[in-house]
Structure formats: structure tokens, C-alpha cells
Design an enzyme around this catalytic site. Structure first.
Site, PDB file in Angstrom:
ATOM      1  N   CYS A 260       0.377  -1.543  -0.295  1.00  0.00           N
ATOM      2  CA  CYS A 260      -0.176  -0.197  -0.067  1.00  0.00           C
ATOM      3  C   CYS A 260       0.903   1.125   0.316  1.00  0.00           C
ATOM      4  O   CYS A 260       0.822   2.402  -1.107  1.00  0.00           O
ATOM      5  CB  CYS A 260      -0.660   0.464   0.834  1.00  0.00           C
ATOM      6  SG  CYS A 260      -2.310  -1.528   1.195  1.00  0.00           S
ATOM      7  N   LYS A 320       6.458  -6.048   7.147  1.00  0.00           N
ATOM      8  CA  LYS A 320       6.559  -6.221   9.135  1.00  0.00           C
ATOM      9  C   LYS A 320       5.939  -6.937   9.567  1.00  0.00           C
ATOM     10  O   LYS A 320       5.906  -8.843   9.317  1.00  0.00           O
ATOM     11  CB  LYS A 320       5.110  -4.651   9.048  1.00  0.00           C
ATOM     12  CG  LYS A 320       4.093  -5.497   8.377  1.00  0.00           C
ATOM     13  CD  LYS A 320       3.040  -4.938   8.624  1.00  0.00           C
ATOM     14  CE  LYS A 320       2.118  -4.908  10.211  1.00  0.00           C
ATOM     15  NZ  LYS A 320       0.871  -4.672   9.787  1.00  0.00           N
TER      16      LYS A 320
END
Ligand code: UDX
Length: 438
Positions: A260, A320
């Protein structure tokens, strides 16, 4: 309510499972037959905390099923979510061809009213484009409406972000559509922001770009801290108490990745340009982020001015913690640089290794380890890239017996300089004074 979700990727599957959990009758559709077969058997090809349990529960309760037929999906749902990808084209513009194709199929097949919902992140005015396509292909002349309902899901906490959303944004052009959304989201007590489709599309891009800007801002300040011997964590703490700034998204590190932020920042910059505006602020956000990997590698060069034939251990590959997603993950760029310079890598990630192997297959210079300790064997530097919880409880006394040189480059400030000094490491954090003598 009968709902169809077209495109069951990261966003689509969370949307489908969550709406089914709310009691709606949901049909998920994808043209990837493997994916549809897997989901239908209750096996999620996508790792997301709690997803597989919710998937199986709703399949069993009959509120969720899957198909690879777009015609079946179009006929099923009164509300049809478009959750297909909007990847970046060269230059940063979003590729909307997948969205347009779905809109065309809906217009050709719909035989009664449909509320067509853009869930994918799309540039402002896309809903107007979709409407144009629909009018062109609306063979049965039925009433079709397009709305924007952007998602704000973070990978790793997507289900929680759906049910405990800070806000639900709906961009609609009629009261009928607004009422359908209110019925759809009944059971979620988040504030609902009702606006027009264009405004809703901008809210999404502006939100992601702002969050990415916040990260690049703190990374820019971290560079100043490195040059002045200051401590970026303390700077972030001192800033974050100001409610107008807020404590979150001020963690300096090796930069943002994922499907994103990188894409949305570039797309929003393009949107500015296409509307005759100077959004070059976002170019700097992107530039600062791209520089993070080189700055990380430059710290390794301070400890090892030659990489060839050196053994380096990578802890963390996913973009992440909490996900197996490696899209735009900094680790991939680090691996490429180090392998190109002839280093030998021992890498470990709790979830993402299978995805990385598709890009970097194992070789005699690239070993996929069983655990962080296996990755650290004969290591000449440990590179902490993703701050998985597993890495917080490493037994460094055990590690020290396995490594050749005590060097650790910390890409996420997971460890404290004080502790690393006590453990006898040459230690490079982000935005803090390094430990260069042991
Ligand atoms: C993001 C947005 O948060 C979400 O609202 C949107 O719908 C999709 O994009 P996601 O990319 O899944 O979600 O993860 P997020 O937790 O936002 O982290 C994005 C990247 O920023 C990660 O690479 C993370 O490591 C990095 N990050 C995040 C930082 O470097 N510093 C921070 O303080 C926070």
C-alpha cells in the site's frame, strides 16, 4: 443481505469473511481457481491472524462460499465489492484495468439493481469512470450504482481493524446506497463518514500518504540524530505527547514496505500532477523511504568494508511482523545488494520464507534457516530487519558462542544500545549513537 466479493486477495478475503461474520450471505469470487479451491476447503493461502478460524466457522455456518465464476458472483450479490488489485504502472500511476474489467462484466450480466462498491484503493474520479463503463455495457438497462468504501486494514491486524475500525467511509450518490451500507455494517459501532465517491477516494489516498509521510519524516529526523549523537526514540516520545502529533507511526527504521504505502504515495503524487498540482512533497516521502536501505547497508560497511564471502544473518524478511507478505519488503532490497556483492546469507523469518524463496531460491550462498540461532551460525554480522516478537527474546550469550564477529545492525531499534554494549556487540541502531568499540 446477499453480498459478492470479487477478488479474494488480502483485502477481499478479509472483507468476505468479516461480512459473513456479521451474518450476511457472502460469495467470494476469484479467477484464480487454486485460490478458490483452497478457500472453499477452509485453507487460507494468505497468512493473517485469526483468518483461517473465521473462514472455517463461516463456511460451516453457510454464510460464506466461493466461486471462480464471475457470472455467478454477479447474480448472487445485491452489493458487489470490487477488491481486485490496482498495481503501479511504470511512473507510479495505478493500473485500473482489473477494476474496469469487473465493472464491464457486472454491466453485461446484472439483471437487477446492484450496488457496486470500490473497495480497492483507486484514484479520485475512478467511480465516475466505472459509471461510464457500466452505462456503456448495461445490456439489461437495470439500475446500477457505484459507491466508494475504502479499506483501512493493516496486515497482521486486519480482522481487528475491520471490526474495530476507527471510521467507516462511504462515498455514495443516493440515500438508498447509504441505507444499504448502514445495514451492511450494522453490528460495527464505528463512526460512519458519509460523503460522495470522489471525496471517499481522496480520503483513502490522503490517509495512506499522510501515514507514509509521518514515517519518512521521523526517518529524516533520525538521520539528523545520527549526525548529532541524539536519540530518535526520545525525539519521537517528546513529539508524541502532543495530541496533534500522536505517538503512533513515529518508529524510525529501515522504512515502510507493503502493497500500500509505496504504491499509494506514488499514485497520489501522480493524481496531483494529473490535476495540475505540485505534489512533490510526496516525491520526497518516497525518496527518503528508498534511501533507508542504503543507509542501513552503509552501517554494515562501517563494520565490514568488504562483503565478498562474508556470512551475514538476516532476522526478518516480511515487510512487517504478523504477516507473510513480502511486497516491497526492505529485506528483499538488502538481500539483492548483499548477494550482488558476493556475501553468503543465512536468513530466517517465522512466516515469509516460502514467499521469499520464490524470488531468491536457496543456493550455496543463500541458506534458509530453521530459527534465529541457526541463521546466526558462523555469522559475521546479524541484520535485524523485521521486528518479530521472536527476536525480542534472543539469548545473546548463546548467540555469541555461534557467531564469528559480534556485529549487529538493527533496522527497527528492536534492541537497546545499553544491552548490546553489555553483551559486547558492535551495534548500529537507527537514529542513535552506535557502539563501535567492544
Ligand atoms: C497500511 C495502512 O496502515 C492501512 O491503513 C492501509 O489500509 C494499508 O496500508 P499496512 O501496510 O498493512 O497498512 O501496514 P502498517 O502497519 O501501516 O505498516 C506499513 C509499513 O510502515 C511497514 O513496513 C512498517 O514496518 C512501516 N512502519 C510503520 C514504520 O516504518 N514505522 C512506523 O512507525 C509504522
Amino acid at each position: 443481505m446477499k453480498v459478492s466479493v470479487i477478488g479474494v486477495g488480502y483485502v477481499g478475503i478479509i472483507t468476505a469473511v468479516s461480512l459473513a461474520e456479521l451474518g450476511h450471505n457472502v460469495l467470494g469470487m476469484d479467477d484464480n481457481k487454486e485460490k478458490v479451491k483452497s478457500f472453499s476447503k477452509g485453507i487460507s493461502p494468505i497468512y493473517e491472524e485469526g483468518l483461517e478460524e473465521a473462514l472455517n466457522k463461516n463456511i460451516k455456518e453457510g454464510t460464506l462460499s466461493f466461486t471462480d465464476s464471475i457470472e455467478v458472483a454477479i447474480s448472487h450479490g445485491e452489493v458487489i465489492f470490487i477488491c481486485v488489485g490496482t498495481p503501479s504502472l511504470p511512473g507510479g500511476k495505478a493500473d485500473l484495468s482489473f477494476v474496469e474489467r469487473v465493472a464491464r462484466e457486472i454491466a453485461k450480466n446484472a439483471k437487477e439493481y446492484k450496488l457496486i462498491v470500490e473497495k480497492s484503493t483507486v484514484p479520485v474520479k475512478t467511480s465516475e469512470q466505472i459509471l461510464k463503463t457500466i452505462k456503456l455495457y448495461n445490456k439489461h438497462g437495470v439500475e446500477l450504482e457505484v459507491a466508494s468504501n475504502p479499506e483501512f486494514l493493516r496486515e497482521g491486524t486486519a480482522l481487528q481493524d475491520f471490526f474495530e475500525a476507527d471510521r467507516i467511509v462511504i462515498g455514495v450518490s443516493s440515500k438508498k446506497a447509504e441505507n444499504l451500507f448502514r445495514e451492511l455494517y450494522k453490528g460495527i459501532d464505528s463512526p460512519i463518514v458519509v460523503t460522495d465517491p470522489n471525496t471517499a477516494e481522496i480520503i483513502k489516498h490522503a490517509s495512506n500518504s499522510f501515514l507514509a509521510m509521518k514515517i519518512s519524516f521521523i526517518n529524516m529526523v533520525a538521520d539528523l540524530c545520527e549526525n548529532t549523537g541524539a536519540d530518535i526514540n526520545k525525539v519521537a516520545e517528546g513529539m508524541g505527547f502532543d495530541k496533534r502529533i500522536g505517538k503512533s507511526f513515529l518508529n524510525a527504521g529501515i522504512g515502510y514496505g507493503g502493497s500500500c504505502f509505496p504504491k499509494d504515495v506514488r499514485a497520489f503524487n501522480q493524481i496531483g500532477k494529473e490535476n495540475g498540482l505540485d505534489f512533490s512533497l510526496l516525491k520526497d516521502v518516497d525518496k527518503i523511504n528508498i534511501e533507508r536501505v542504503e543507509r542501513f547497508i552503509s552501517k554494515l560497511r562501517k563494520a565490514h568494508w568488504v562483503f565478498k564471502d562474508k556470512v551475514f544473518s538476516l532476522w526478518g524478511l516480511a515487510f512487517k511482523p504478523g504477516t507473510d507478505d513480502i511486497r516491497e519488503a526492505p529485506a528483499l532490497k538488502v538481500m539483492e545488494i548483499l548477494l550482488n556483492e558476493g556475501a553468503i546469507l543465512r536468513v530466517y523469518d517465522p512466516k515469509a520464507m516460502e514467499n521469499v524463496k520464490k524470488i531468491f531460491p536457496p543456493t550455496e550462498k543463500l541458506y534458509y534457516a530453521q530459527d534465529p540461532y541457526d541463521a546466526a551460525k558462523d555469522s559475521e554480522a546479524i541484520l535485524l530487519i523485521t521486528e518479530w516478537d521472536e527476536f525480542k527474546s534472543i539469548d545473546f550469550s548463546k548467540i555469541k558462542d555461534m557467531i564469528l564477529t559480534n556485529v549487529l545492525i538493527d533496522g527497527r531499534n528492536l534492541y537497546s544500545p545499553k544491552k548490546m554494549k553489555e553483551e559486547g556487540f558492535i551495534y548500529y541502531p537507527v537514529g542513535k549513537p552506535p557502539i563501535e568499540e567492544i
